[in-house]
Design a protein around this motif. Sequence first.
Motif, PDB file in Angstrom:
ATOM      1  N   LYS A 193      -6.308 -10.276  -8.923  1.00 35.28           N
ATOM      2  CA  LYS A 193      -7.386  -9.816  -8.044  1.00 35.28           C
ATOM      3  C   LYS A 193      -7.418  -8.286  -7.986  1.00 35.28           C
ATOM      4  CE  LYS A 193      -9.545 -12.128  -5.734  1.00 35.28           C
ATOM      5  NZ  LYS A 193     -10.906 -12.741  -5.888  1.00 35.28           N
ATOM      6  N   PHE A 194      -6.257  -7.683  -7.948  1.00 37.02           N
ATOM      7  CA  PHE A 194      -6.162  -6.218  -7.887  1.00 37.02           C
ATOM      8  C   PHE A 194      -6.721  -5.577  -9.158  1.00 37.02           C
ATOM      9  CE2 PHE A 194      -3.887  -2.210  -8.503  1.00 37.02           C
ATOM     10  CZ  PHE A 194      -4.037  -1.587  -7.261  1.00 37.02           C
ATOM     11  N   GLU A 195      -6.347  -6.118 -10.314  1.00 30.63           N
ATOM     12  CA  GLU A 195      -6.829  -5.545 -11.568  1.00 30.63           C
ATOM     13  C   GLU A 195      -8.274  -5.920 -11.847  1.00 30.63           C
ATOM     14  OE1 GLU A 195      -4.081  -6.928 -14.467  1.00 30.63           O
ATOM     15  OE2 GLU A 195      -2.508  -5.456 -13.930  1.00 30.63           O
ATOM     16  N   PHE A 221       6.645  -7.423  -4.162  1.00 32.00           N
ATOM     17  CA  PHE A 221       5.629  -6.799  -3.315  1.00 32.00           C
ATOM     18  C   PHE A 221       4.241  -7.384  -3.559  1.00 32.00           C
ATOM     19  CE2 PHE A 221       8.960  -3.619  -3.340  1.00 32.00           C
ATOM     20  CZ  PHE A 221       8.982  -3.184  -2.033  1.00 32.00           C
ATOM     21  N   MET A 222       4.048  -8.068  -4.698  1.00 31.06           N
ATOM     22  CA  MET A 222       2.741  -8.591  -5.063  1.00 31.06           C
ATOM     23  C   MET A 222       2.933  -9.889  -5.854  1.00 31.06           C
ATOM     24  SD  MET A 222      -0.205  -6.770  -7.440  1.00 31.06           S
ATOM     25  CE  MET A 222      -0.463  -5.414  -6.316  1.00 31.06           C
ATOM     26  N   THR A 223       2.064 -10.841  -5.592  1.00 28.30           N
ATOM     27  CA  THR A 223       2.082 -12.080  -6.366  1.00 28.30           C
ATOM     28  C   THR A 223       1.222 -11.914  -7.623  1.00 28.30           C
ATOM     29  OG1 THR A 223       0.186 -13.009  -5.179  1.00 28.30           O
ATOM     30  CG2 THR A 223       2.389 -13.418  -4.258  1.00 28.30           C
ATOM     31  N   SER A 280       0.832  -1.209   0.000  1.00 29.46           N
ATOM     32  CA  SER A 280       0.000   0.000   0.000  1.00 29.46           C
ATOM     33  C   SER A 280       0.863   1.254   0.000  1.00 29.46           C
ATOM     34  CB  SER A 280      -0.931  -0.008   1.217  1.00 29.46           C
ATOM     35  OG  SER A 280      -1.738   1.145   1.239  1.00 29.46           O
ATOM     36  N   ALA A 281       1.940   1.273   0.790  1.00 29.95           N
ATOM     37  CA  ALA A 281       2.840   2.428   0.796  1.00 29.95           C
ATOM     38  C   ALA A 281       3.555   2.576  -0.539  1.00 29.95           C
ATOM     39  CB  ALA A 281       3.859   2.280   1.924  1.00 29.95           C
ATOM     40  N   LEU A 282       3.930   1.462  -1.153  1.00 30.85           N
ATOM     41  CA  LEU A 282       4.595   1.534  -2.454  1.00 30.85           C
ATOM     42  C   LEU A 282       3.673   2.107  -3.528  1.00 30.85           C
ATOM     43  CD1 LEU A 282       6.904   0.866  -4.425  1.00 30.85           C
ATOM     44  CD2 LEU A 282       5.934  -1.446  -4.605  1.00 30.85           C
ATOM     45  N   LEU A 283       2.412   1.692  -3.514  1.00 33.31           N
ATOM     46  CA  LEU A 283       1.471   2.182  -4.520  1.00 33.31           C
ATOM     47  C   LEU A 283       1.242   3.686  -4.388  1.00 33.31           C
ATOM     48  CD1 LEU A 283      -1.163  -0.706  -4.550  1.00 33.31           C
ATOM     49  CD2 LEU A 283       0.665  -0.258  -6.207  1.00 33.31           C
ATOM     50  N   ILE A 284       1.168   4.188  -3.173  1.00 36.02           N
ATOM     51  CA  ILE A 284       0.923   5.633  -3.024  1.00 36.02           C
ATOM     52  C   ILE A 284       2.176   6.429  -3.340  1.00 36.02           C
ATOM     53  CG2 ILE A 284       1.458   5.770  -0.554  1.00 36.02           C
ATOM     54  CD1 ILE A 284      -1.327   7.618  -2.469  1.00 36.02           C
ATOM     55  N   LEU A 285       3.348   5.929  -2.980  1.00 30.30           N
ATOM     56  CA  LEU A 285       4.578   6.638  -3.329  1.00 30.30           C
ATOM     57  C   LEU A 285       4.837   6.593  -4.827  1.00 30.30           C
ATOM     58  CD1 LEU A 285       6.962   5.538  -0.421  1.00 30.30           C
ATOM     59  CD2 LEU A 285       5.948   7.791  -0.782  1.00 30.30           C
ATOM     60  N   ARG A 286       4.436   5.490  -5.467  1.00 25.32           N
ATOM     61  CA  ARG A 286       4.563   5.412  -6.913  1.00 25.32           C
ATOM     62  C   ARG A 286       3.650   6.421  -7.612  1.00 25.32           C
ATOM     63  NH1 ARG A 286       1.651   2.331 -10.591  1.00 25.32           N
ATOM     64  NH2 ARG A 286       2.778   1.805 -12.526  1.00 25.32           N
ATOM     65  N   SER A 287       2.574   6.833  -6.914  1.00 24.21           N
ATOM     66  CA  SER A 287       1.629   7.784  -7.497  1.00 24.21           C
ATOM     67  C   SER A 287       2.071   9.232  -7.320  1.00 24.21           C
ATOM     68  CB  SER A 287       0.241   7.602  -6.867  1.00 24.21           C
ATOM     69  OG  SER A 287      -0.235   6.285  -7.067  1.00 24.21           O
ATOM     70  N   VAL A 288       2.913   9.525  -6.338  1.00 23.24           N
ATOM     71  CA  VAL A 288       3.256  10.923  -6.048  1.00 23.24           C
ATOM     72  C   VAL A 288       4.719  11.249  -6.301  1.00 23.24           C
ATOM     73  CG1 VAL A 288       1.424  11.056  -4.309  1.00 23.24           C
ATOM     74  CG2 VAL A 288       3.753  10.485  -3.587  1.00 23.24           C
ATOM     75  N   SER A 289       5.601  10.261  -6.359  1.00 27.40           N
ATOM     76  CA  SER A 289       7.027  10.508  -6.472  1.00 27.40           C
ATOM     77  C   SER A 289       7.516  10.091  -7.851  1.00 27.40           C
ATOM     78  CB  SER A 289       7.798   9.742  -5.384  1.00 27.40           C
ATOM     79  OG  SER A 289       9.185   9.862  -5.562  1.00 27.40           O
ATOM     80  N   THR A 290       8.185  10.991  -8.516  1.00 20.42           N
ATOM     81  CA  THR A 290       8.743  10.673  -9.829  1.00 20.42           C
ATOM     82  C   THR A 290       9.884   9.661  -9.725  1.00 20.42           C
ATOM     83  OG1 THR A 290      10.228  12.578  -9.658  1.00 20.42           O
ATOM     84  CG2 THR A 290       8.100  12.925 -10.733  1.00 20.42           C
ATOM     85  N   THR A 319       5.541   0.095 -14.056  1.00 19.21           N
ATOM     86  CA  THR A 319       4.339  -0.697 -14.304  1.00 19.21           C
ATOM     87  C   THR A 319       4.103  -1.644 -13.131  1.00 19.21           C
ATOM     88  OG1 THR A 319       5.567  -2.435 -15.467  1.00 19.21           O
ATOM     89  CG2 THR A 319       4.737  -0.588 -16.798  1.00 19.21           C
ATOM     90  N   MET A 320       2.918  -2.298 -13.171  1.00 22.55           N
ATOM     91  CA  MET A 320       2.609  -3.261 -12.130  1.00 22.55           C
ATOM     92  C   MET A 320       3.442  -4.526 -12.278  1.00 22.55           C
ATOM     93  SD  MET A 320       0.511  -1.790 -10.159  1.00 22.55           S
ATOM     94  CE  MET A 320       0.039  -3.163  -9.143  1.00 22.55           C
ATOM     95  N   ASP A 321       3.921  -4.773 -13.473  1.00 20.89           N
ATOM     96  CA  ASP A 321       4.809  -5.921 -13.639  1.00 20.89           C
ATOM     97  C   ASP A 321       6.083  -5.744 -12.828  1.00 20.89           C
ATOM     98  OD1 ASP A 321       3.039  -7.152 -15.370  1.00 20.89           O
ATOM     99  OD2 ASP A 321       3.916  -6.207 -17.157  1.00 20.89           O
ATOM    100  N   HIS A 322       6.590  -4.524 -12.785  1.00 22.75           N
ATOM    101  CA  HIS A 322       7.785  -4.267 -11.972  1.00 22.75           C
ATOM    102  C   HIS A 322       7.484  -4.460 -10.490  1.00 22.75           C
ATOM    103  CE1 HIS A 322       8.752  -2.242 -15.777  1.00 22.75           C
ATOM    104  NE2 HIS A 322      10.032  -2.365 -15.431  1.00 22.75           N
TER     105      HIS A 322
END
Length: 627
Positions: free
Chosen positions: A170-172, A162-164, A135-145, A153-156
């Motif tokens: 399920k997320f998508e 961080f995700m299986t 959850s912290a990674l997703l929000i930092l990925r949204s605000v930090s260049t 991408t989500m593949d990375h």
Amino acid sequence: MTVTYTARVANARFCGFSKLLWAWKGSIYKVLYKEFLAFFAMYTAISITYRFFLYDDQKRYFEKLAIYCNHYASLIPMSFVLGFYVTLVVNRWWNQYTSIPLPDRLMCVLSGGLQGSDERGRLLRRTMMRYASLSALLILRSVSTAVFKRFPTMDHVVEAGFMTRDERKKFEGLHSPYNKYWIPCVWFTNLAAMARCEGRIKDNHTLKLLLEELNAFRGKCSMLFHYDMISVPLVYTQVVTLAVYSFFLVCLIGRQFLDPSQGYPGHDLDLYVPIFTLLQFFFYAGWLKVAEQLINPFGEDDDDFETNWLIDRNFQVSMMAVDEMYGDLPMMERDRYWNDSNPRPPYTAATLFVLRKPSFQGSTFDMAIPKEEMHFQPLEDIAENLEESGTRHPNMALFNRLLNSAPSPTGLMGGALRRTSAQLQRLRHSPGIDQYNSDDEDEDSCKIGKAGSLPSGLGQETQSTVCSFRDEKSARTPLLEIQFGSEQDRPGEQPAIKERKELSRVESKCNEEHQIGEEEGKGESGETTRAPVSLLPPPPKSSGEKSSRPSSSIPITSSHPSALLFHPAAHSSLELCSSQPAISHNKAVSTPKPPLGGNKMSFLTVPSFSEPQRFRSVSMGSELTGS
């Protein structure tokens, strides 16, 4: 990315900050040198054009334009606008850093609250902690260049662990037009509820504490998202930028060195290089650059936040806390100060000076008090002082302070007026007061001095006293007179002491009158109706006038003439009498008057008046006729 120099300024010393001026990374030189060179190049170009390419008449016109620009450039409020803007940006910058989600509290609660050393317990703890880090990674990925460049991408994100792949599906599969950084937090709560059902979380209190920490973690993620969405108002940024740039554009012309031979004021020197203008540009433009660099700390500037480092640190620490450190405790043993009641950790030779400093005991620890002031006073003496203070009039302490602060005759008269009004109210309600008749209705007795006015000092102490009268005239008009006087002034006696004596004399007289009235009231208990009566002698009559008194009236002698006249309102001509302090219609109204001569101290007389609908303003000394 953050430039840290804290250790270099740990101790204040001579020119401590000057050593920081030579640093290049994160410095003002690195941020501003391009704008500074551009400004200096434009200034030089204009100066060369003025000196070598303009004709004489064009030079004169340019000189007038330069003087005009220099005169009105100060109207641009650059310092005011820029100062508030930078303060706002710096506060916002630090608040954004405190909103970065850190897993430290959550991992401690999870490690201690979710029990089980088997594979199932280990899997629950690691999975729940990974969801929080995701959850912290997703929000930092949204605000930090910087983070987005690392995980484009989500593949990375899946490849980073961080995700299986199933979790990604399920997320998508959850369709939402909004940012879905909160989905791993919901997965966390579902696993916590499952662990509670399995008995791995022992009680509901632990489950509540765990969910509260998760909500705090998720709240910080939300704050980062809102800081990214809600920026400083664009108009504010535009105003500040226009103010700075327009000011220095005007300075390109207004700060030019003009021909000294023309004799313009302030242009006696021709230095070619505007040193102070360049310094001013360096400071103000550098100030604007500070705001520009701090307004978004999630970029890639030298002083932006190390978001990628935070991701690595948080993920590694949290996984270690809930897995490797779970149940792994060192052996407990007695510490080296087990039998020492006063443990003192050792000091090195570099810190030995701390032992020489005495322990701080408080700011009053070394206060010195004289020995004669350190003795306790007997309680009997304190009780006697309290009794003596209780026997005094409750307003005497206040009057004494007022008299000491302002020992003036007008101040004494104002205080005596309020004191006398209070005494008269008590006398009016006391039993056993007989009435007496008075035929003194001389109109001249209402006059106040010669001009019918009061001094300004009296007007400041009391409000206006207005008395209205009817056509009808009462045959029984009682009078109440109180005389104030003093003995001959003693040479060298201070005015404040004489004024206190006057107050004490008036108080004693009023108390005697009240006692005599109560004694007579007991003897006349059979009477059904009682009319108010004067306890003090009437004012001196003019020749040919007579006044009759009943035998019950009590004369009080005084060495001074009458000063105050009272008329009750029961079946009398007095209809309204209002003053400050407020007294009801059947109470005395006294208005002070300055001494007329010698050491006498008189008060105004407010007698009955026979003219219809006639109003008299006592404090203002004016007469008003009612319509």
